[in-house]
Design a protein around this motif. Structure first.
Motif, PDB file in Angstrom:
ATOM      1  N   VAL A  14      -4.745   8.810  -4.110  1.00 18.38           N
ATOM      2  CA  VAL A  14      -5.219   7.463  -4.454  1.00 18.38           C
ATOM      3  C   VAL A  14      -6.641   7.701  -4.714  1.00 18.38           C
ATOM      4  O   VAL A  14      -7.472   8.565  -4.289  1.00 18.38           O
ATOM      5  N   LEU A  36      -3.306   0.540   1.133  1.00 20.97           N
ATOM      6  CA  LEU A  36      -4.054  -0.304   0.090  1.00 20.97           C
ATOM      7  C   LEU A  36      -4.728  -1.326   0.803  1.00 20.97           C
ATOM      8  O   LEU A  36      -6.028  -1.777   0.527  1.00 20.97           O
ATOM      9  N   ILE A  89      -6.590  -2.745 -10.051  1.00 20.72           N
ATOM     10  CA  ILE A  89      -5.817  -1.637  -9.667  1.00 20.72           C
ATOM     11  C   ILE A  89      -4.703  -1.261 -10.737  1.00 20.72           C
ATOM     12  O   ILE A  89      -4.034  -2.163 -11.482  1.00 20.72           O
TER      13      ILE A  89
END
Length: 543
Positions: free
Chosen positions: A200, A229, A168
């Motif tokens: 995102v 997430l 990430i």
């Protein structure tokens, strides 16, 4: 910088003692190598060609002088006098003795460092923009969010055994200095109607099947980023392939489902999570954010710079970037001396960088994904003193983003997975183009080398990329052109048949000759390649 609380420290200290017991059992023979392997990988310890390698986490690339000096101490006491900074903003030590590994982790714990989740099928070190908190173009400092995600992902019970490793990146600028869209999940913090939120991206990555992450949500409100997430990871954990290691990454799932369908499933999952209290209280984010408050900048730190020394003037132009605070600059220290090993720094050099951070940089350093080091907050009046100290330490190479600023993996000199050597090739290329005037004439040209298809050297993202392969027992190098890990992200394409080591260096020189002959205006190499296409370059290489 973030400082451990009692929970952080207890977690790290407990893990050290657990691993010490595991190592003792391995050394006594109570554990076989097969039994020990998953335990050591959980602690960042790899068995490579010649010795154990320890990968130490540097969350979002940020560390202070005390931590930096500890890395120098470890290099000096437990390794062969150097460390290797990596594309994950971490550091690796390549010559570790198994019986000393617990002692290293114990020493790291005294300065709030560890090797947790630097390996294994889990969420790895969270990466970020090395200019965070200093860049004028960011909407907010991304590091508090990176830290929040680090805490959320550490020992997360549902995501400790994912189908495959998971990476990430968090940025907060339209300028992408972290290769965000080449991560499993990329987060760009943005501002909309006066509110911070996140764009995102999911399903990026390099390796055997390189892919650019598509956008799956244009704006997730700040208060819901963690639960979003969580939803994205749950969908991956549920459907990701576990029967085929080559198809286990999230990029394969997003590709097979399609970005729209993956986004739909994440949104559906997220709707069921938002009421469960997974997102942190506002007070917790405020607590973390307070630790990343700007340093106490002087009201007047500017100074007229004497550029009469031509070497200093070139370094200013090449390695010093604008800071959002008047009178300050961002300094990038190149770990790419011509003929050196990209990303390596000696214990003495590590100590010098720590000293400079403490004296001139508000006690802060950053590791970049391009294997360099940044002093993010240096007063303009101190730049000459910093440059002088770097010059004495062999750290003043003025080649940031030039052809000799090469990203390279350790390759076959160290790695058991590699097919070809990366380091000698990087040294040959840098030497061939060693003249700094020639490098500056070529301008921005990002060259990246991987010793195998796993792409730890990011060759797919190189303006010029090199991939080492095994061709009937012989090292062979494929040449790629046209990649970028920046905001103009693209994947490089193979030019054609591969070369031996000297042949690929010659081919790179032919490619640069075409660029110099054909470029227009202020075009970078990448601009010229995109305008002309592969044809002229391929013709020059293969005739």
């Amino acid at each position: 910088m973030y400082r451990y609380d009692q929970y952080d420290q207890a977690i790290v200290d407990t893990r050290v003692e657990e691993f010490r017991d595991q190592v003792q059992r391995r050394l006594s023979g109570a554990l076989s190598e097969d039994q020990f392997k998953p335990l050591r990988l959980m602690n960042g310890l790899y068995l490579q060609l010649h010795a154990y390698m320890l990968r130490v986490a540097v969350p979002y690339g940020t560390l202070d002088s005390r931590q930096m000096r500890m890395l120098g101490h470890i290099a000096r006491k437990y390794d062969r006098g150097y460390g290797h900074f990596t594309t994950r903003q971490n550091i690796q030590f390549n010559w570790i003795k198994l019986d000393e590994a617990p002692d290293i982790l114990a020493e790291l714990a005294t300065v709030q460092m560890h090797a947790i989740q630097t390996s294994g099928n889990c969420i790895r070190n969270i990466s970020s923009d090395q200019f965070a908190g200093a860049a004028a173009d960011e909407v907010t400092d991304p590091r508090p969010w990176a830290e929040l995600i680090r805490q959320w992902s550490t020992f997360h019970p549902e995501f400790s055994y994912l189908p495959r490793k998971f990476k990430i990146a968090v940025i907060a600028s339209d300028t992408d200095r972290a290769a965000m869209r080449l991560h499993d999940i990329g987060i760009q913090l943005v501002e909309r109607d006066g509110q911070i939120g996140a764009r995102v991206f999911a399903g990026g990555g390099m390796g055997r099947t390189p892919m650019i992450a598509p956008e799956i949500n244009s704006f997730v409100p700040a208060a819901e980023i963690l639960s979003y997430l969580e939803a994205a990871l749950r969908v991956y954990n549920r459907h990701g392939r576990r029967d085929n290691i080559y198809k286990a990454r999230i990029k394969i799932l997003v590709h097979d489902l399609g970005a729209a369908e993956y986004a739909r499933q994440v949104a559906e999952e997220h709707a069921g999570l938002k009421t469960l209290g997974l997102d942190p209280p506002v007070a917790e984010l405020e607590r973390i954010t307070a630790m990343f408050a700007p340093p106490a900048f002087a009201e007047d730190a500017s100074s007229a710079l004497d550029r009469s020394d031509p070497d200093f003037a070139v370094w200013l132009d090449q390695n010093v970037s604008a800071h959002k605070q008047p009178g300050y600059s961002i300094v990038t220290i190149s770990l790419k001396p011509v003929g050196g090993i990209p990303g390596d720094a000696s214990a003495d050099q590590i100590d010098v960088m720590a000293d400079l951070a403490e004296r001139y940089g508000f006690d802060e350093l950053r590791v970049t994904h391009a294997q360099n080091i940044v002093l993010p907050h240096v007063a303009t009046r101190d730049l000459y003193a910093v440059w002088t100290a770097l010059t004495e330490a062999g750290l003043a190479e003025a080649n940031l983003d030039l052809i000799s600023d090469i990203i390279a993996c350790p390759g076959l000199d160290y790695c058991a997975l590699a097919n070809a050597r990366s380091i000698p090739l990087a040294q040959k290329i840098a030497t061939r183009f060693g003249d700094l005037g020639r490098q500056r004439e070529l301008g921005e040209l990002k060259l990246k080398i991987s010793g195998c298809i796993n792409a730890c050297g990011h060759h797919h993202a190189g303006h010029i990329g090199v991939l080492g392969v095994d061709k009937k027992g012989t090292e062979n190098y494929q040449l790629l052109l046209g990649g970028s890990g920046a905001e103009d992200v693209s994947l490089a394409k193979i030019t054609g048949p591969g070369f031996d080591e000297d042949g690929v260096v010659d081919a790179i020189e032919k490619v640069t000759d075409v660029y110099l002959a054909q470029r227009e205006g202020g075009e970078r190499f990448l601009d010229t390649y995109r305008r002309l296409g592969m044809g002229p370059f391929k013709e020059a290489i293969y005739g």
